[in-house]
Structure formats: structure tokens, C-alpha cells
Write an enzyme that holds these catalytic residues in place. Structure first.
Site, PDB file in Angstrom:
ATOM      1  N   ASP A   1      24.604  37.601 -37.400  1.00 48.77           N
ATOM      2  CA  ASP A   1      25.965  38.079 -37.652  1.00 48.77           C
ATOM      3  C   ASP A   1      25.884  39.306 -38.557  1.00 48.77           C
ATOM      4  OD1 ASP A   1      28.565  38.525 -38.397  1.00 48.77           O
ATOM      5  OD2 ASP A   1      28.975  36.445 -38.990  1.00 48.77           O
TER       6      ASP A   1
ATOM      7  N   ASN B   1      25.262  39.230 -32.341  1.00 47.07           N
ATOM      8  CA  ASN B   1      25.505  37.775 -32.332  1.00 47.07           C
ATOM      9  C   ASN B   1      26.221  37.340 -31.049  1.00 47.07           C
ATOM     10  OD1 ASN B   1      28.088  38.675 -32.656  1.00 47.07           O
ATOM     11  ND2 ASN B   1      28.585  37.342 -34.387  1.00 47.07           N
TER      12      ASN B   1
ATOM     13  N   THR C   1      36.056  55.039 -24.040  1.00 47.75           N
ATOM     14  CA  THR C   1      34.814  55.358 -23.339  1.00 47.75           C
ATOM     15  C   THR C   1      34.532  54.262 -22.311  1.00 47.75           C
ATOM     16  OG1 THR C   1      34.056  56.463 -25.324  1.00 47.75           O
ATOM     17  CG2 THR C   1      32.366  55.899 -23.714  1.00 47.75           C
TER      18      THR C   1
ATOM     19  N   ALA D   1      30.221  53.693 -36.217  1.00 50.18           N
ATOM     20  CA  ALA D   1      31.045  53.844 -35.010  1.00 50.18           C
ATOM     21  C   ALA D   1      32.482  53.489 -35.370  1.00 50.18           C
ATOM     22  CB  ALA D   1      30.524  52.919 -33.906  1.00 50.18           C
TER      23      ALA D   1
ATOM     24  N   TYR E   1      41.839  45.405 -36.365  1.00 51.45           N
ATOM     25  CA  TYR E   1      40.856  46.377 -35.875  1.00 51.45           C
ATOM     26  C   TYR E   1      41.073  47.730 -36.567  1.00 51.45           C
ATOM     27  CZ  TYR E   1      38.121  48.989 -32.340  1.00 51.45           C
ATOM     28  OH  TYR E   1      37.198  49.778 -31.684  1.00 51.45           O
TER      29      TYR E   1
ATOM     30  N   LYS F   1      38.599  49.385 -39.482  1.00 54.93           N
ATOM     31  CA  LYS F   1      37.845  50.614 -39.209  1.00 54.93           C
ATOM     32  C   LYS F   1      38.222  51.699 -40.230  1.00 54.93           C
ATOM     33  CE  LYS F   1      35.519  49.711 -35.295  1.00 54.93           C
ATOM     34  NZ  LYS F   1      34.070  49.809 -35.133  1.00 54.93           N
TER      35      LYS F   1
END
Ligand code: NAD
Ligand code: UDP
Length: 315
Positions: free
Chosen positions: A56, A32, A175, A114, A145, A149
Site C-alpha cells: 500500500d 496494491n 488520457t 502524477a 480525489y 491531489k
């Protein structure tokens, strides 16, 4: 294979999609553009196996046809970006993960999450093995966050244990590489863009906090190997090469030839003091380890940013 991949316009999603497409698989990308770049989708559209749905990923997706994998990479990932999108970040990792697990079940597909080294929070164990439970402030600004997760991991394993869905979970450590958004606010992009523009490099706090930096190609190789192995629990993927932010700044100055100065600005709340992956599990399970040293990966990334920013060689 036919693979649904959320977050395809982002840094990692675009690299993963490219790898899968080059192998001859079909990728249905979803994004999105909360933090992604339209040019990544334009680039991927050049591959015949690619199709794109602007949607979304926190909401249920209607996807026609069979799927072999549902891979969930959509989420703002840089601290300034997720701090600007707190509810959206919580929802894409919580509700989004739930809907995508349901989709995987409906299609008889495998599910790939992920996740992040942020599940370890401000770690008291160093380096961090997968068995470490972490040290997360559940109500601090970063919790939107970290906790979403952690919930996504819990949900993924609950679907695996109670409904038998085959799942994979990776905990990605910092990364970097080409196609990062120069404006995303992460340390590697900030330092490189500042160095190339001759602006001061912004060191948050004293700059003695550490991170371990993985080049994107190494991560993508680890992901591909994990897709081939039946292991449902989290696997760390990162490069154990660990730097303080002061050391990283010096390295970027050296590799760019920039004469930028350093400026210290306040440290954000709950910024982890140290981070380095224990990759024993990935080495054993996948026969994998990072191949690209930080110096080399940064040089490649700097070359990319020079092109994007139209900046001539310095020094
Ligand atoms: P990114 O911001 O470049 O990409 C994320 C993508 O997700 C963007 O294209 C964004 O527009 C999209 N997105 C966000 N919310 C969405 C929503 N609700 N619906 C659809 N699309 C949405 O970040 P990245 O570095 O590519 O990270 C990708 C994934 O890897 C994220 O889940 C992130 O948490 C995880 N991760 C990345 C790192 C890293 O160092 N790059 C480290 C740990 C974990
Ligand atoms: N950082 C910094 N200067 C910047 C951006 C970040 O010193 O311009 C620091 C930040 O405080 C953190 C580290 O660099 O300690 C890594 O930050 P990033 O946002 O890249 O990722 P994080 O690992 O915190 O999610």
C-alpha cells in the site's frame, strides 16, 4: 537509473515502466491492485530490470538500495473507482505523497508527482493554464480525489521549498490507450466496450460537457522530457483536441462500425462542464506537443479492446 514507481499495475504506470525499462533503467514497481491489473505486472516481469513490491503506497515503504527517482502514480483514477474508495484515495494522495517525499529525501532522489486536471475542478477559465487556481467543490463527492491531489501538489512544493528536494509535478488531462481496464468506468473504456458489445452507449446528462483526450504515448513522451528539465512547478500534459461526449460517442460508433444506440443517464454531481489544457508551458519548456490525433489513438485503442474482449470486427 533506478526508479521507484508506484501504481505500476495501472494503465499509466505500466506504460511508463515499460518505456523506462526499454531505455535500460531499473524499475522497482509498487502496487496494491486497488485498481490495477495483475497482467500488467506479469508483462513487465519479462524485463530483466523490473522488480515488484506488493504494498500500500499510502504507508511508508522500506526500499533497499539507491534510488534516482521516486515517481508517485498510485491512486484510483476513474471517478467510479475513487468514489468507491474514498478514504483510500485521500490517503494514497496525502499520506502516500508525504511518505514518498520522505523516501526521496532519504535516498537523495528526485520526486515526480502524477497530479491531474481535476485540480481545476469545474473550470471557469477555458482552456486551463497552470496559473488558473481552479473551481473545486471542497466537500462534494469528487473532493476526495480533487482535494487530495491539490494537497499532494502543495506538499510536494513545500518539500521542495523548505528542504530543497528536486521535484516535478504534472497535471494529466484525460488520457486513454491500450491497457486501460475495460471495467474502469471511464468514458473512453465505457463507450468502446459498449460499442463492441452492441450495447447502448451511456451518455451522462445531455452529453454536451467536453473533455480533451490524449493518447498515452504522448503523455509518456512528455513525462520523459520533464524528467530531463529542472522545473518544480506543475506542467499541464494533455491534448487540446476537445470533444463533447455526444461527439465522442459518434466517433466511437464510426470507428467501431457499431450499430449501438445512445442512452442518456443522470449526470454525476459536480461533473466538470468543460476541460481543455493550455499547453503553452509544456511546448515552451519541453519542446513537446501531442502527436497522435484522437481519431488515430482511438482506432489503436479499439484494436486493443477487440483483442481483450475477443470481439470480432463489427459493421
Ligand atoms: P489506474 O487506476 O489504471 O492506475 C492506478 C494504479 O495505482 C493501479 O494499479 C492501482 O492498483 C494503484 N494504486 C491505487 N491505490 C494504491 C495504493 N494505496 N497503493 C498502491 N497502489 C495503489 O489509473 P491511471 O489512469 O493509470 O492513473 C495513474 C495516475 O495518473 C493516478 O495518480 C491518476 O490520478 C493520474 N491521472 C490519470 C489520468 C488519466 O487520464 N489516466 C488523468 C489525470 C491523472
Ligand atoms: N461519461 C459519459 N458516459 C460514461 C462515462 C462518462 O458520458 O459512460 C462522461 C462523464 O460524465 C464526464 C466525461 O464523460 O463528463 C468524462 O468522464 P470520465 O469518467 O472518463 O473522466 P473525468 O474527466 O470525469 O474524470
Amino acid at each position: 537509473m533506478r526508479i521507484l514507481l508506484t501504481g505500476v499495475a495501472g494503465f499509466l504506470g505500466s506504460h511508463l515502466a515499460e518505456r523506462l525499462l526499454r531505455e535500460g533503467h531499473q524499475v522497482v514497481g509498487v502496487d496494491n491492485f486497488a485498481s490495477g491489473q495483475r497482467q500488467n505486472v506479469a508483462y513487465l516481469s519479462g524485463f530483466p530490470g523490473f522488480s515488484f513490491v506488493e504494498a500500500d503506497a499510502a504507508k511508508p515503504l522500506a526500499v533497499e538500495g539507491p534510488l534516482d527517482w521516486v515517481m508517485h502514480f498510485a491512486s484510483p483514477a476513474s471517478p467510479p473507482r475513487y468514489l468507491k474508495l474514498p478514504i483510500e484515495t485521500l490517503l494514497v494522495n496525502a499520506e502516500g505523497t508525504r511518505h514518498l517525499l520522505e523516501l526521496a529525501q532519504a535516498k537523495g532522489a528526485r520526486f515526480f508527482l502524477a497530479s491531474t486536471s481535476e485540480v481545476y475542478g469545474d473550470p471557469l477559465v477555458h482552456p486551463q493554464p497552470e496559473s488558473y487556481w481552479g473551481n473545486v467543490n471542497p466537500i462534494g463527492p469528487r473532493s476526495i480525489y480533487d482535494e487530495s491531489k491539490r494537497y499532494a501538489e502543495a506538499l510536494t512544493l513545500a518539500y521542495h521549498r523548505s528542504r530543497g528536494i528536486p521535484v516535478r509535478i504534472i497535471r494529466i488531462f484525460n488520457t486513454y490507450g491500450p491497457r486501460m481496464d475495460p471495467l474502469d468506468g471511464r468514458v473512453v473504456t465505457n463507450f468502446i466496450t459498449q460499442a463492441l458489445k452492441g450495447e447502448p452507449l451511456t451518455i451522462y446528462g445531455e452529453g454536451r460537457q467536453t473533455r480533451s483526450f490524449q493518447y498515452v504515448d504522448d503523455l509518456i513522451e512528455g513525462i520523459r522530457r520533464l524528467m530531463e528539465v529542472d522545473y518544480p512547478e506543475p506542467v499541464n500534459l494533455g491534448n487540446p483536441e476537445e470533444y463533447t461526449m455526444l461527439e465522442l460517442a459518434q466517433l466511437v460508433l464510426e470507428l467501431t462500425g457499431s450499430r449501438s444506440t445512445l442512452v442518456h443517464v443522470p449526470l454525476p454531481q459536480d461533473d466538470p462542464k468543460q476541460r481543455r489544457p493550455d499547453i503553452t508551458l509544456a511546448q515552451r519548456l519541453l519542446g513537446w506537443q501531442p502527436r497522435v490525433p484522437v481519431r488515430e489513438g482511438l482506432a489503436r485503442t479499439i484494436a486493443y479492446f477487440r483483442e481483450v474482449l475477443g470481439s470480432p470486427a463489427l459493421g
